[in-house]
Design an enzyme around this catalytic site. Structure first.
Site, PDB file in Angstrom:
ATOM      1  N   ASP A  97       2.208  -4.456   2.602  1.00 21.90           N
ATOM      2  CA  ASP A  97       2.831  -5.468   3.451  1.00 21.90           C
ATOM      3  C   ASP A  97       1.905  -6.624   3.779  1.00 21.90           C
ATOM      4  O   ASP A  97       2.362  -7.631   4.335  1.00 21.90           O
ATOM      5  CB  ASP A  97       3.255  -4.840   4.787  1.00 21.90           C
ATOM      6  CG  ASP A  97       2.043  -4.540   5.670  1.00 21.90           C
ATOM      7  OD1 ASP A  97       1.885  -5.205   6.708  1.00 21.90           O
ATOM      8  OD2 ASP A  97       1.235  -3.675   5.301  1.00 21.90           O
TER       9      ASP A  97
ATOM     10  N   ASP B 210       0.192   1.540   6.789  1.00 19.60           N
ATOM     11  CA  ASP B 210       0.721   0.918   8.002  1.00 19.60           C
ATOM     12  C   ASP B 210       1.634  -0.260   7.676  1.00 19.60           C
ATOM     13  O   ASP B 210       1.264  -1.147   6.902  1.00 19.60           O
ATOM     14  CB  ASP B 210      -0.435   0.454   8.885  1.00 19.60           C
ATOM     15  CG  ASP B 210      -1.294   1.628   9.337  1.00 19.60           C
ATOM     16  OD1 ASP B 210      -0.718   2.654   9.730  1.00 19.60           O
ATOM     17  OD2 ASP B 210      -2.532   1.522   9.273  1.00 19.60           O
TER      18      ASP B 210
ATOM     19  N   ASP C 237      -0.141   1.278   0.448  1.00 20.16           N
ATOM     20  CA  ASP C 237      -0.679   1.040   1.777  1.00 20.16           C
ATOM     21  C   ASP C 237       0.137   1.910   2.734  1.00 20.16           C
ATOM     22  O   ASP C 237       1.241   2.350   2.418  1.00 20.16           O
ATOM     23  CB  ASP C 237      -0.538  -0.446   2.115  1.00 20.16           C
ATOM     24  CG  ASP C 237      -1.026  -0.778   3.501  1.00 20.16           C
ATOM     25  OD1 ASP C 237      -2.140  -0.346   3.862  1.00 20.16           O
ATOM     26  OD2 ASP C 237      -0.296  -1.461   4.237  1.00 20.16           O
TER      27      ASP C 237
END
Length: 218
Positions: free
Chosen positions: A179, A9, A7
């Protein structure tokens, strides 16, 4: 070849590139700052809470691409990279990418943020393969609309499966670093899911399932 999926961001970056793009446009007067930032912040909180209306968000954030000339967008993006992205690059994230690269793994960034924003970031990080939400183009410029399956939640799984079919890769031995609880559908697909500075919901889920939890922040 083993896949290492990331991922972007709040995983490889110490912030959210999509939200930062909106801030950049507002701070420089390209958008009505009060109206845009209020709505953008609302969408971001919905994202963090796992209840984002992705279609509404895409219509909101891509609109400016459809009414701005390509040369202007490219200049804005160069300034945005310098002022907004360089400061949130994480040395530990770049070291993790290097570790997988040196191990001979194929690196892939898979992100809900659109390709206009993220393609230069992936290039800056030295990651050749990017799966992102796509921006529709006609006659060499953006329309202000998205196209294809948004690369978000279950959409990430759909887009990745298509990419696997097109490239001949598979998920044997694969890693995915994220996250966000929004990425649970994809985390469940890989051999080694890793929670990176996770949100509270993903942290709880990772601990329950015995997944590795790491931090790439200083």
């Amino acid at each position: 070849m083993r896949l290492a999926l990331f991922d972007l961001d709040n995983t490889l970056l110490g912030g959210d590139s999509d939200h930062a793009w909106g801030d950049y446009l507002c701070e420089r007067g390209f958008l009505d700052a009060v109206a845009y930032k209020t709505r953008n912040d609302e969408f971001y909180q919905d994202y963090l809470a796992g209840k984002l209306d992705n279609a509404a968000y895409l219509n909101f954030c891509l609109e400016i691409l459809g009414r701005t000339e390509m040369a202007v967008l490219e200049q804005w993006h160069r300034d945005y990279m310098r002022d907004c992205i360089e400061p949130i690059l994480l040395p530990k994230a770049q070291a993790l990418l290097a570790q997988h690269r040196e191990a001979g793994d194929k690196l892939v960034i898979i992100t809900a943020t659109n390709r206009f924003i993220t393609a230069p970031i992936a290039e800056r990080l030295g990651v050749e393969h990017l799966i992102a939400t796509e921006c529709e183009m006609q006659d060499g410029r953006y329309t202000g609309r998205s196209t294809d399956v948004p690369c978000f939640r279950e959409g990430k799984v759909i887009r990745l499966q298509r990419w696997l079919e097109e490239t001949g890769h598979d998920l044997e031995g694969s890693y995915f670093y994220s996250d966000s609880m929004n990425d649970l559908p994809l985390l469940e697909q890989v051999a080694t899911p890793v929670a990176v500075d996770p949100d509270p919901n993903l942290r709880a889920e990772a601990l329950k399932r015995g997944w590795q939890v790491i931090s790439l922040r200083d």
